[in-house]
Design an enzyme around this catalytic site. Structure first.
Site, PDB file in Angstrom:
ATOM      1  N   ASN A  39       0.864  -1.175   0.000  1.00  0.00           N
ATOM      2  CA  ASN A  39       0.000   0.000   0.000  1.00  0.00           C
ATOM      3  C   ASN A  39       0.904   1.230   0.000  1.00  0.00           C
ATOM      4  O   ASN A  39       1.439   1.624   1.030  1.00  0.00           O
ATOM      5  CB  ASN A  39      -0.910   0.008   1.240  1.00  0.00           C
ATOM      6  N   TRP A  40       1.068   1.814  -1.185  1.00  0.00           N
ATOM      7  CA  TRP A  40       1.989   2.951  -1.323  1.00  0.00           C
ATOM      8  C   TRP A  40       1.401   4.262  -0.834  1.00  0.00           C
ATOM      9  O   TRP A  40       2.110   5.262  -0.762  1.00  0.00           O
ATOM     10  CB  TRP A  40       2.398   3.094  -2.790  1.00  0.00           C
ATOM     11  N   LYS A  41       0.100   4.269  -0.556  1.00  0.00           N
ATOM     12  CA  LYS A  41      -0.571   5.489  -0.092  1.00  0.00           C
ATOM     13  C   LYS A  41      -0.303   6.625  -1.099  1.00  0.00           C
ATOM     14  O   LYS A  41      -0.421   6.410  -2.295  1.00  0.00           O
ATOM     15  CB  LYS A  41      -0.134   5.813   1.331  1.00  0.00           C
ATOM     16  N   HIS A  57      -9.592   1.264   5.026  1.00  0.00           N
ATOM     17  CA  HIS A  57      -8.326   1.509   5.731  1.00  0.00           C
ATOM     18  C   HIS A  57      -8.544   2.553   6.814  1.00  0.00           C
ATOM     19  O   HIS A  57      -9.367   3.450   6.675  1.00  0.00           O
ATOM     20  CB  HIS A  57      -7.261   1.983   4.734  1.00  0.00           C
ATOM     21  N   GLU A  66      -6.982   5.076   7.698  1.00  0.00           N
ATOM     22  CA  GLU A  66      -6.804   6.467   7.278  1.00  0.00           C
ATOM     23  C   GLU A  66      -8.037   6.977   6.547  1.00  0.00           C
ATOM     24  O   GLU A  66      -8.389   8.159   6.647  1.00  0.00           O
ATOM     25  CB  GLU A  66      -5.547   6.590   6.412  1.00  0.00           C
ATOM     26  N   GLU A  87      -5.344  -4.455  10.930  1.00  0.00           N
ATOM     27  CA  GLU A  87      -4.357  -3.398  11.081  1.00  0.00           C
ATOM     28  C   GLU A  87      -4.644  -2.618  12.356  1.00  0.00           C
ATOM     29  O   GLU A  87      -5.472  -1.700  12.359  1.00  0.00           O
ATOM     30  CB  GLU A  87      -4.403  -2.447   9.883  1.00  0.00           C
ATOM     31  N   GLY A 124       2.356   3.001  10.911  1.00  0.00           N
ATOM     32  CA  GLY A 124       3.268   4.127  10.730  1.00  0.00           C
ATOM     33  C   GLY A 124       3.950   4.607  11.987  1.00  0.00           C
ATOM     34  O   GLY A 124       4.601   5.651  11.986  1.00  0.00           O
ATOM     35  N   SER A 168       3.267  -1.615  10.647  1.00  0.00           N
ATOM     36  CA  SER A 168       4.726  -1.575  10.806  1.00  0.00           C
ATOM     37  C   SER A 168       5.379  -2.922  10.517  1.00  0.00           C
ATOM     38  O   SER A 168       6.318  -3.340  11.192  1.00  0.00           O
ATOM     39  CB  SER A 168       5.098  -1.079  12.214  1.00  0.00           C
ATOM     40  N   GLY A 211       2.918  -1.037   4.457  1.00  0.00           N
ATOM     41  CA  GLY A 211       2.944   0.386   4.144  1.00  0.00           C
ATOM     42  C   GLY A 211       4.348   0.858   3.819  1.00  0.00           C
ATOM     43  O   GLY A 211       4.868   0.641   2.728  1.00  0.00           O
ATOM     44  N   GLY A 212       4.997   1.507   4.775  1.00  0.00           N
ATOM     45  CA  GLY A 212       6.303   2.129   4.552  1.00  0.00           C
ATOM     46  C   GLY A 212       7.357   1.206   3.978  1.00  0.00           C
ATOM     47  O   GLY A 212       8.128   1.600   3.089  1.00  0.00           O
TER      48      GLY A 212
END
Length: 277
Positions: free
Chosen positions: A38-40, A122, A124, A191, A197, A236, A257-258
């Site tokens: 998930n590159w957001k 999600h 967010e 999640e 994050g 994470s 994610g990151g």
């Protein structure tokens, strides 16, 4: 909390404990293993192309890359042109088929440009776009109608965790999301919001316990298919802890994610879930 809900959750917790010891070394489940990026709101067109050029296919793992919306079609064209077994997924869709919804994207269009999966609900989106369980349900239905596999995200906040409300939150989110939907048609991603994050992550054992609970809820809704539903962990996840999650009975992959922004890190996470790893 309503007493009937308390009793229901207590029963599910007991069943979850009985269901799975959560120990490494369990036999393969036969469920699809996913590693999803998930590159957001990250990466340019050239950065995406460089990433996909270096990315290798998963050995027995379904790899899904979810770039920002403007990059979906060129991403699909690239992996198709290179004959790579890598799926392209969207980060969101709209609950309506079409209409005056500025800035939104219909599930039918996502399917038309080659998407196979779609992240829905999600944290967010729930936080910044005020999406609730009813909206998540409508979006999942729209995705399924158009042939997309919904990746439904659920998870508790730090405050909810500290108040021992994790099971209640997850049960509510699942029941809301699955109203009128066959659970065997979706993928769930647990999640914990407090881990996204932040650099913090649930331990593999903690995540297994929650995943076993999620599967117990699924068994109440659809006993026949509960064992077939893939449940992913997100929060994470990185190349250092991926193998620990991969060893757990009810963790069928990860939503990253990151760590998915660097191809070397993402490739190591794929390797952790690959057959024979």
């Amino acid at each position: 909390m309503d007493q009937s809900i308390k009793a229901y959750i207590k029963q599910l917790v007991q069943e979850a404990v009985q269901h799975s010891p959560g120990l490494p070394g369990s036999l393969p489940t036969g469920r699809t293993q996913y590693v999803i990026a998930n590159w957001k709101m990250n990466k340019t067109l050239q950065e995406m192309l460089d990433f996909l050029q270096q990315l290798k296919e998963g050995n027995g793992v379904e790899v899904v890359v979810c770039p920002p919306a403007p990059l979906l079609y060129p991403a699909k064209l690239y992996v198709q042109g290179q004959n790579k077994d890598i799926h392209i997924g969207a980060q969101n869709t709209h609950q309506e088929e079409n209409g005056a919804y500025t800035g939104e994207t219909a599930a039918s269009l996502l399917k038309e440009i080659g998407c196979s999966h779609c992240i829905i609900g999600h944290s967010e989106r729930r936080q910044y776009a005020q999406e609730d369980d009813a909206t998540v349900n409508l979006k999942a239905k729209q995705a399924l109608k158009r042939g997309l596999t919904p990746i439904i995200c659920i998870g508790e906040t730090l405050q909810q965790k500290q108040q021992n409300q994790t099971e209640k939150v997850l049960t509510t989110q699942m029941l809301g999301a699955l109203e009128g939907i066959d659970a065997s048609e979706v993928v769930f991603a647990y999640e914990p919001v407090w881990a996204i994050g932040t650099g913090e992550s649930a331990t593999a054992e903690e995540a297994q316990r929650i995943h076993a609970y999620i599967r117990a809820v699924l068994a109440h809704l659809d006993k026949e298919n509960a064992e077939k539903v893939s449940i992913l962990y997100g929060g994470s996840v990185n190349e250092n802890n991926a193998k620990e999650f991969a060893a757990m009975t009810d963790i069928d992959g990860v939503l990253v994610g990151g760590a998915s922004l660097k191809v070397d890190s993402f490739q190591k996470i794929i390797a952790a879930f690959a057959k024979g790893a």
